[in-house]
Design an enzyme around this catalytic site. Sequence first.
Site, PDB file in Angstrom:
ATOM      1  N   CYS A   1       0.660  -1.324  -0.021  1.00  0.00           N
ATOM      2  CA  CYS A   1       0.173   0.110   0.252  1.00  0.00           C
ATOM      3  C   CYS A   1       1.418   1.449   0.465  1.00  0.00           C
ATOM      4  O   CYS A   1       0.532   2.233  -0.619  1.00  0.00           O
ATOM      5  CB  CYS A   1      -0.755   0.150   1.484  1.00  0.00           C
ATOM      6  SG  CYS A   1      -1.631  -1.380   0.948  1.00  0.00           S
TER       7      CYS A   1
ATOM      8  N   SER B   1      -2.791   2.941  -1.597  1.00  0.00           N
ATOM      9  CA  SER B   1      -4.396   2.646  -1.293  1.00  0.00           C
ATOM     10  C   SER B   1      -4.147   2.777   0.135  1.00  0.00           C
ATOM     11  O   SER B   1      -3.361   2.026   0.653  1.00  0.00           O
ATOM     12  CB  SER B   1      -4.894   1.146  -1.329  1.00  0.00           C
ATOM     13  OG  SER B   1      -5.893   0.743  -1.011  1.00  0.00           O
TER      14      SER B   1
ATOM     15  N   ASP C   1      -6.254   2.425   3.528  1.00  0.00           N
ATOM     16  CA  ASP C   1      -7.453   2.271   4.620  1.00  0.00           C
ATOM     17  C   ASP C   1      -7.423   3.125   5.738  1.00  0.00           C
ATOM     18  O   ASP C   1      -6.720   3.166   6.570  1.00  0.00           O
ATOM     19  CB  ASP C   1      -7.250   1.350   5.131  1.00  0.00           C
ATOM     20  CG  ASP C   1      -8.497   0.628   6.516  1.00  0.00           C
ATOM     21  OD1 ASP C   1      -8.974   1.068   6.777  1.00  0.00           O
ATOM     22  OD2 ASP C   1      -8.151  -0.848   6.718  1.00  0.00           O
TER      23      ASP C   1
ATOM     24  N   ASN D   1       0.462   4.298   9.481  1.00  0.00           N
ATOM     25  CA  ASN D   1       1.952   4.357   8.728  1.00  0.00           C
ATOM     26  C   ASN D   1       2.160   5.488   8.773  1.00  0.00           C
ATOM     27  O   ASN D   1       3.759   5.852   8.296  1.00  0.00           O
ATOM     28  CB  ASN D   1       1.231   3.893   7.133  1.00  0.00           C
ATOM     29  CG  ASN D   1       1.047   2.928   6.878  1.00  0.00           C
ATOM     30  OD1 ASN D   1      -0.456   2.377   5.981  1.00  0.00           O
ATOM     31  ND2 ASN D   1       1.318   1.849   7.200  1.00  0.00           N
TER      32      ASN D   1
END
Length: 272
Positions: free
Chosen positions: A156, A177, A179, A187
């Site tokens: 991601c 991407s 979430d 992150n």
Amino acid sequence: MLFDEEYRKLVDYICEKGEMVEGKVRTVYADGTPAYYKQIVGYQFRLDNAGDEAFLITSRKAAWKSSIRELYWIWYLQSNNVDELVDLGCKFWNEWKQEDGTIGKAYGYQIAKKTFQYQNQLDYVIGEIKNNPNSRRILTEIWIPEELEQMALTPCVHLTQWTVLNGKLYLEVRQRSCDVALGLVANVFQYQVLHKLVARECHLSCGDLIWTIHNAHIYDRHLEDLQKQVKETGREKPRLDLGEAGLENFHQKVRVENYHPLDNDYKYEVAI
């Protein structure tokens, strides 16, 4: 708080401007139900990483210790072995563990690849910052087309780019991407810490952490609670303390002080 505010703005923007995606989707919940989501395309925010504020949400508790251990596993150990991560005290990747005990040729496997004359991608970043600080080629990439089919999960967060300007180190992170309820929370904190550690190794101060997302989404089972969650935050600013941490030992040395998130029951299902 810097990240609380940016996080709230992103959630509000998706809820107000996003489009609902239904029909055929790859992701499912544990019970097999398709995980539909509300999405936007193209979003960026910047956080000044010069201070000691920890980029953690306070609207609910974030698992910052596990996030640090995963970061160490990917960037310093450069491992794809799930048991090594579990031994560090993090179970993030258990659901993607393959028969050989790894996540395939993903994440740490790619960071470990030789880059020009450097032993791996992290060494390349540090070496070029030190020896060629005006370069516009200081980046890492783990989206490798010919090896995507051999990854348990395609990455991601896949690209970082580093720039030295006026004695400050700037870091841009690209996430294909996102979430928002689960992934982003871990992150951003991870790359804040990596940014500070690389700056320390290179004897620089930190400039901005720039976060660029292609697809930001909130899953349907997360939408209602996440909108409620971001309406309130803690009243105190969490502080990041690197202490004497270096790249070789930061998973044991990094501390977060004054972290008092709200005590609530928001829990979000993982969409796989």
